[in-house]
Design a protein around this motif. Sequence first.
Motif, PDB file in Angstrom:
ATOM      1  N   ALA A  13       0.746  -1.216  -0.070  1.00  0.00           N
ATOM      2  CA  ALA A  13      -0.157   0.059   0.044  1.00  0.00           C
ATOM      3  C   ALA A  13       1.011   1.175  -0.003  1.00  0.00           C
ATOM      4  O   ALA A  13       0.512   2.193  -0.652  1.00  0.00           O
ATOM      5  N   VAL A  14       1.998   1.432   0.423  1.00  0.00           N
ATOM      6  CA  VAL A  14       2.834   2.571   0.550  1.00  0.00           C
ATOM      7  C   VAL A  14       3.310   2.566  -0.717  1.00  0.00           C
ATOM      8  O   VAL A  14       3.462   3.671  -1.164  1.00  0.00           O
ATOM      9  N   LYS A  15       4.095   1.501  -1.541  1.00  0.00           N
ATOM     10  CA  LYS A  15       4.206   1.665  -2.833  1.00  0.00           C
ATOM     11  C   LYS A  15       3.460   2.144  -3.661  1.00  0.00           C
ATOM     12  O   LYS A  15       3.386   2.958  -4.748  1.00  0.00           O
ATOM     13  N   GLU A  16       2.023   1.669  -3.518  1.00  0.00           N
ATOM     14  CA  GLU A  16       0.973   2.360  -4.403  1.00  0.00           C
ATOM     15  C   GLU A  16       0.721   3.361  -4.269  1.00  0.00           C
ATOM     16  O   GLU A  16       0.422   4.408  -5.097  1.00  0.00           O
ATOM     17  N   ARG A  17       0.833   4.152  -3.137  1.00  0.00           N
ATOM     18  CA  ARG A  17       0.718   5.625  -2.692  1.00  0.00           C
ATOM     19  C   ARG A  17       1.724   6.564  -3.504  1.00  0.00           C
ATOM     20  O   ARG A  17       1.250   7.387  -3.978  1.00  0.00           O
ATOM     21  N   ILE A  18       3.042   6.045  -3.382  1.00  0.00           N
ATOM     22  CA  ILE A  18       3.711   6.598  -3.968  1.00  0.00           C
ATOM     23  C   ILE A  18       3.886   6.612  -5.636  1.00  0.00           C
ATOM     24  O   ILE A  18       4.016   7.515  -6.008  1.00  0.00           O
ATOM     25  N   SER A  19       3.545   5.349  -5.984  1.00  0.00           N
ATOM     26  CA  SER A  19       3.390   5.315  -7.551  1.00  0.00           C
ATOM     27  C   SER A  19       2.111   6.272  -8.276  1.00  0.00           C
ATOM     28  O   SER A  19       2.157   6.996  -8.964  1.00  0.00           O
ATOM     29  N   LYS A  20       0.963   6.304  -7.198  1.00  0.00           N
ATOM     30  CA  LYS A  20      -0.057   6.918  -7.565  1.00  0.00           C
ATOM     31  C   LYS A  20       0.096   8.541  -7.563  1.00  0.00           C
ATOM     32  O   LYS A  20      -0.319   9.215  -8.311  1.00  0.00           O
ATOM     33  N   PHE A  21       0.790   8.919  -6.460  1.00  0.00           N
ATOM     34  CA  PHE A  21       1.153  10.380  -6.469  1.00  0.00           C
ATOM     35  C   PHE A  21       1.880  10.755  -7.381  1.00  0.00           C
ATOM     36  O   PHE A  21       1.831  12.158  -8.139  1.00  0.00           O
ATOM     37  N   PHE A  22       3.183  10.075  -7.817  1.00  0.00           N
ATOM     38  CA  PHE A  22       3.860  10.540  -9.325  1.00  0.00           C
ATOM     39  C   PHE A  22       3.186  10.142 -10.515  1.00  0.00           C
ATOM     40  O   PHE A  22       3.703  10.537 -11.616  1.00  0.00           O
ATOM     41  N   GLY A  23       2.283   9.432 -10.429  1.00  0.00           N
ATOM     42  CA  GLY A  23       1.543   9.188 -11.797  1.00  0.00           C
ATOM     43  C   GLY A  23       2.432   8.070 -12.461  1.00  0.00           C
ATOM     44  O   GLY A  23       2.486   8.056 -13.769  1.00  0.00           O
ATOM     45  N   ARG A  24       3.152   7.315 -12.140  1.00  0.00           N
ATOM     46  CA  ARG A  24       4.146   6.368 -12.730  1.00  0.00           C
ATOM     47  C   ARG A  24       4.026   4.829 -12.096  1.00  0.00           C
ATOM     48  O   ARG A  24       3.906   4.687 -10.839  1.00  0.00           O
TER      49      ARG A  24
END
Length: 449
Positions: A330-341
Amino acid sequence: MSVVGFDVGFLNCYVAVARAGGIETVANEYSDRCTPMCSFGPRNRSIGAAAKVVTNCKNTVQGFKKFHGRAFSDPYVQSLKENMVYDIAQMPSGTTGIKVREEEGTFHRTGHRHASHQVKETAENALKKPVADCVVSVPCYYTDAERRSVVDAAQIAGLNCLRLMNETTAVALAYGIYKQDLPAPEEKARNVVFVDLGHSGYQTSVCAFNKGKLKVLATACDPLLGGKDFDEVVVKHFCEEFGKKYKLDESEKLKKLMSANSSDLPLNIECFMNDIDVTGKMNRAQFEEMCADILARVEPPLQSLLEQAKLKKEDIYAVEIVGGASRIPAVKERISKFFGRKDVLCRYNAVGAQSCLRPSKSREFSITDAVPYPISLKWAFCCRGCDCEVFPKNHAAPFSKVLTFYRKEPFSLEAYYSSPNELPYPDPTIGKNETFLKLGYLHIKQTHS
């Protein structure tokens, strides 16, 4: 003498040396490159992996990093007491001491000293020669008091700390030092974001890379967010469940037992308390729902980071994440979603300060770090006082400025952090008169006439 790098975490430590133009993370006596930051045992003093396997949690200490430079009365220290399995006490000087083996009394920073000896021995065994000089990584949000405490701990262990290096900067250096495709110095820099979510701290930085050099543009952090928060959610959940299901109502004892097992919590535990076997279930969806408030704290530092650096998301070339808690999907998903990548890369090995060694032993690489908090000076002439901001937030570091005062009479001079609201430390004072001249990550020169 050889220079070694120590990446000292809240739970684990890594040791590295420079060899054949590269950086090698060395193994300890258990052939493991990761050494637990543990000290003491039930009867004999044990350090590292040997201390981690003991069953007497009350006398096994971890997380010495939390207490660097902090007084026992510090609100942060007091907030830690509830969830610790070992005891802390106030030392005569007002600092924080760790209490182990009551018949021998209270020890102050002894855990970190012994752990420093352990990693020193690991380095010496790998190099087959004495080690004295070292580089140590510290969180980018550490204040001057905390940095000086780290240097003191190294000195007590017989180590000469040549430099303290921000952990986010060390990660960036490990990323860039072997890159062969970085832009030429005259070309537009490559901007890379580094996200470090460890056991007890959350740090981010954005760095500009050119061939042979890096510049830290900005840092942002949440010093109170870490993997421990996810642990505590699981502990609280099963404390309540086991209390209701098995009538284990000794909540304080139960919580401490659960805390001692929170790093790798099994769902089936034999003879957990009062000779009762306990069992429980939890799936990822339940876990993420319980941790929703914690996960919501991932994005704000990232947003602050881009705002400080005056960059847009499309200006970022790559995003690299490190730290034990970054394993949480879930942490990695949040970071990925924030940067859109989707190409967010995970680097689970702690790289720490091992890359910042003598240039003769490793590749040449220029590093420009950043000041995490604005620093000001204030002084008093007779009954008139003045102050000025000397280093704004994210100013290049290390950096020297010469201040000239034309006075015939004595006067006081004080350095302090001028943004106490964002400071994760109760006292903004850095030092007075000569005490602040060496801050650990920058130097100030002053000239009297």
